[in-house]
Design an enzyme around this catalytic site. Structure first.
Site, PDB file in Angstrom:
ATOM      1  N   ILE A 109       0.870  -1.212  -0.315  1.00 38.84           N
ATOM      2  CA  ILE A 109      -0.098   0.042   0.015  1.00 38.84           C
ATOM      3  C   ILE A 109       0.899   0.935  -0.363  1.00 38.84           C
ATOM      4  CG2 ILE A 109      -1.424   1.143   1.791  1.00 38.84           C
ATOM      5  CD1 ILE A 109      -2.835  -0.915  -0.057  1.00 38.84           C
ATOM      6  N   LYS A 110       0.498   1.906  -1.145  1.00 41.47           N
ATOM      7  CA  LYS A 110       1.767   3.216  -0.870  1.00 41.47           C
ATOM      8  C   LYS A 110       0.704   3.712  -0.249  1.00 41.47           C
ATOM      9  CE  LYS A 110       3.775   4.649  -5.241  1.00 41.47           C
ATOM     10  NZ  LYS A 110       3.699   4.089  -6.486  1.00 41.47           N
ATOM     11  N   LEU A 111       1.502   5.292   0.909  1.00 43.41           N
ATOM     12  CA  LEU A 111       1.464   6.128   1.495  1.00 43.41           C
ATOM     13  C   LEU A 111       1.983   7.048   1.171  1.00 43.41           C
ATOM     14  CD1 LEU A 111       0.620   4.062   4.927  1.00 43.41           C
ATOM     15  CD2 LEU A 111      -1.372   4.726   3.170  1.00 43.41           C
TER      16      LEU A 111
END
Length: 300
Positions: A109-111
């Site tokens: 998951i890219k944050l």
């Protein structure tokens, strides 16, 4: 391009999804996402949001059919300063992947690497076993905070750092070893290896093959098809410029950054402050464009 170059992993972001969603070849995925949003019902806004999340997952699922590793899927950049909002959205994306028969071990998951994003990553990793890829990373402070948060992977940007120095300084060209982006990632890699952090360093956002070669030996590199094509035409032996052994011999001091220290150190780096906010704005703008595009279909 994935079929041609056979990478281990692949990444998406709002800009790439927006571009792909406008291609006739992927119209079926867009239609499926819209149908999903309509099926869940709710307000027009909720239907569009659900369709967007589904579209990101549908693209991710297609990519996963073609790679052995993981795909990165990005949380809406408009949540970059909302820790709880990012956690909730990340869990939602993982649930959507689960519905598609894909386990969380194959997803990153890219944050955004804001303080809130890094703390969201810390919670997702420790409490939910969700692996995170911290993006829009430009400062050493961001890298230190990510290591302390125990996230799976960081994507420090190389080319966007170079862009800033070219735009804001007198020097317009740099040798690869003197490239400010290369120097930034080299320092981060050395720091992580010297102090035994497990977080993977994945150099990203390259402008030329010289930058890539100057970071040979880095844990991972994410490279565009265009630059992979250029590299495939070269027949030269690459010698790693980064190594754990050399990193451990580096003169670097260990830092601990609480929120106040993080904000101060990050704020001291003008390039990082400007590029982080610029990156968030651009990804947010593309998310809005994607929603507008889906809105037409939702209303039809």
């Amino acid at each position: 391009a994935i079929d041609e170059y056979k990478p281990l992993d692949a990444t998406t972001n709002p800009s790439l999804i927006l571009a792909a969603a406008q291609m006739p070849a992927y119209q079926e995925l867009v239609d499926d996402a819209v149908a999903y949003g309509k099926k869940l019902g709710g307000s027009e806004e909720e239907q569009i949001k659900n369709a967007c999340d589904k579209l990101f997952v549908l693209f991710g699922a297609e990519i996963l059919k073609r790679i052995p590793g993981r795909v990165s899927t990005e949380v809406d950049a408009r949540l970059s300063f909302d820790k709880e909002g990012m956690i909730q959205r990340a869990r939602r994306l993982i649930d959507l992947y689960k519905e598609a028969g894909i386990g969380k071990d194959r997803i990153l998951i890219k944050l955004s690497s804001t303080w809130e994003g890094i703390q969201a990553g810390k919670v997702l990793e420790a409490e939910y076993g969700i692996h995170c890829n911290m993006t829009l990373l430009f400062s050493f402070a961001q890298a230190v905070a990510c290591a302390e948060a125990g996230v799976t992977l960081i994507s420090p940007f190389v080319g966007r750092i170079l862009d800033w120095y070219v735009a804001n300084g007198d020097k317009k060209t740099y040798e690869p070893s003197e490239d400010p982006g290369v120097k930034s990632v080299t320092k981060i890699y050395n720091y992580y290896k010297k102090f035994g952090y497990k977080t993977i360093v994945m150099g990203a956002s390259f402008r030329n093959t010289g930058e890539i070669k100057a970071l040979a030996g880095c844990d991972y590199l994410t490279i565009s098809p265009k630059l992979l094509a250029e590299l495939s035409k070269e027949y030269v032996k690459l010698t790693p410029t980064l190594s754990v052994k050399e990193a451990q011999a580096c003169e670097l001091e260990k830092l601990h950054l609480d929120e106040k220290a993080f904000r101060w150190h990050h704020n001291e780096d003008q390039m990082a402050v400007e590029k982080l906010s610029d990156g968030i704005r651009k990804f947010a703008a593309d998310a809005v464009k994607l929603e507008r595009m889906l809105k037409v279909d939702v209303l039809s």
